[in-house]
Design an enzyme around this catalytic site. Structure first.
Site, PDB file in Angstrom:
ATOM      1  N   ALA A 155    -131.173  10.964   6.034  1.00 13.80           N
ATOM      2  CA  ALA A 155    -132.314  11.522   6.766  1.00 13.80           C
ATOM      3  C   ALA A 155    -132.003  11.609   8.254  1.00 13.80           C
ATOM      4  O   ALA A 155    -130.926  12.043   8.630  1.00 13.80           O
ATOM      5  CB  ALA A 155    -133.567  10.721   6.474  1.00 13.80           C
ATOM      6  N   CYS A 156    -132.933  11.172   9.092  1.00 11.77           N
ATOM      7  CA  CYS A 156    -132.774  11.347  10.540  1.00 11.77           C
ATOM      8  C   CYS A 156    -131.650  10.499  11.134  1.00 11.77           C
ATOM      9  O   CYS A 156    -131.280  10.690  12.293  1.00 11.77           O
ATOM     10  CB  CYS A 156    -134.084  11.041  11.256  1.00 11.77           C
ATOM     11  SG  CYS A 156    -135.389  12.246  10.914  1.00 11.77           S
ATOM     12  N   SER A 157    -131.116   9.549  10.375  1.00 13.38           N
ATOM     13  CA  SER A 157    -129.992   8.737  10.860  1.00 13.38           C
ATOM     14  C   SER A 157    -128.649   9.274  10.411  1.00 13.38           C
ATOM     15  O   SER A 157    -127.613   8.635  10.637  1.00 13.38           O
ATOM     16  CB  SER A 157    -130.152   7.291  10.379  1.00 13.38           C
ATOM     17  OG  SER A 157    -131.293   6.690  10.940  1.00 13.38           O
TER      18      SER A 157
END
Length: 373
Positions: A155-157
């Site tokens: 995801a966002c990481s």
């Protein structure tokens, strides 16, 4: 063992922009349309009318003022409310790969590295265009790179996790020169018809070249340390996987098939997790708050970033210490911290220390301590 460094970054920015005013006008027209179509049910108390959005609401909730997107025509049509991407034949380059290659060429140019020298390509992003073949392998072929390639999704990481993986491989010698690319077509998984989140995301692609310090041809950032952590949570979720696609359903009836989040719980749970992660990472590497010249955080929400910056530095960050780009780009998932780094790092002097951090669904958080050379 070798010393991995970042020698180049690149950003692909779409040509089309949607301002808050444009987005609000469309959303409110959609809300009026839905309320008119469901007037009887609303009058009977069987459903709640859709509320209007406003530019003031968006800025206060997020700090976002505009966003770049691949296609705005579909998004700004109240009867469509999603991007319109023409189908591409299997023999054509995919949209994700096309965006990625642009960002890669910019990063390679800055690093003064020829694409043929790259022997590791990691495509790290929140939403892959397809299950297989890996988009990373398509990017590898389009670049003319060698070695091997694979996709990664945290995801966002995804960007920071990808950089850690690449740095570890360069350090061990299993790869010589790597490129981590983050093509994020966030507009395709956003539910533009939901007032609580219709303003959050934009599209972009970023790329980061990682190689041995002995091979660097110019200025670089030494990767002093990396750290990743995950903890399962349903508070940010998208159920649009291939197993779901195999079942008959109407997309308009499946709200869970697009981006969903419980914003209040995310704020309450993610902020202390990220702040502690960063402070522990710094402490274990002997880095004090006063040692940090800059923090490049995930660009999800200005309030969140301000909170984390204050916790990490022990004070309110001064102008330039914690650069935000989300007012222009909105949330671009994994690419956000890399945009901030790419656009706000060249002025640092040799010996200056900084920290890149991303966080998001999972929950996941990744941090990278770097030093300018």
């Amino acid at each position: 063992m070798f010393n991995p460094v970042i020698t180049g970054t690149g950003v692909f920015t779409p040509e089309q922009i949607i301002t808050n005013d444009e987005l609000v006008e469309t959303f409110n027209a959609y809300a009026d349309l839905m309320n008119a179509q469901n007037a009887e049910a609303i009058a009977a108390g069987e459903m709640e009318p859709l509320e209007h959005s406003s530019s003031e609401f968006i800025v206060k909730a997020s700090g976002i003022e505009q966003r770049y997107v691949i296609d705005k025509t579909g998004v700004l049509d109240p009867k469509v409310m999603h991007p319109l991407f023409p189908e591409r034949a299997d023999g054509e380059i995919s949209l994700m790969a096309e965006m990625a290659v642009d960002a890669c060429h910019k990063a390679l140019a800055e690093a003064q590295v020829d694409a043929s020298e790259i022997d590791l390509v990691i495509c790290a992003a929140s939403n892959m265009e397809r299950a297989y073949p890996a988009v990373a392998i398509e990017i590898q072929q389009a670049l003319g790179a060698g070695g091997f390639a694979f996709d990664m999704n945290v995801a966002c990481s995804s960007a920071t996790f990808g950089i850690q993986a690449a740095a570890d491989m360069v350090r061990s010698g299993s790869a010589n020169k790597a490129i981590v690319v983050n093509p994020e077509i966030c507009s395709a998984h956003l539910e533009w018809r939901d007032r609580d989140c219709h303003f959050i995301f934009g599209d972009v692609a970023t790329a980061t070249v990682i190689e041995r310090d002995s091979d660097a041809k110019g200025d670089y950032f030494e990767i002093l340390s990396t750290r990743c952590a995950t903890e399962f949570s349903n508070n940010i979720r998208n159920n649009n996987g291939y197993l779901r696609r195999s079942r008959p359903y109407g997309m308009e009836d499946r709200r869970d098939m697009q981006f969903m989040q419980n914003g209040r719980k995310v704020f309450k749970e993610v902020l202390p997790m990220v702040s502690k992660h960063i402070l522990d990472h710094m402490a274990d590497n002997g880095v004090e708050s006063d040692d940090l010249k800059r923090i490049w955080l995930h660009q999800a929400n200005k309030t969140m970033n301000d909170f984390i910056g204050k916790k990490v530095l022990g004070r309110t960050p001064e102008a330039g210490e914690q650069p935000n780009i989300l007012q222009d780009y909105a949330n671009t998932s994994s690419a956000g911290s890399i945009i901030a780094f790419a656009q706000n790092s060249k002025d640092l002097e040799s010996g200056d220390t900084g920290l890149i951090c991303s966080f998001g669904a999972g929950y996941s958080v990744g941090s990278i301590i770097v030093r300018r050379h």
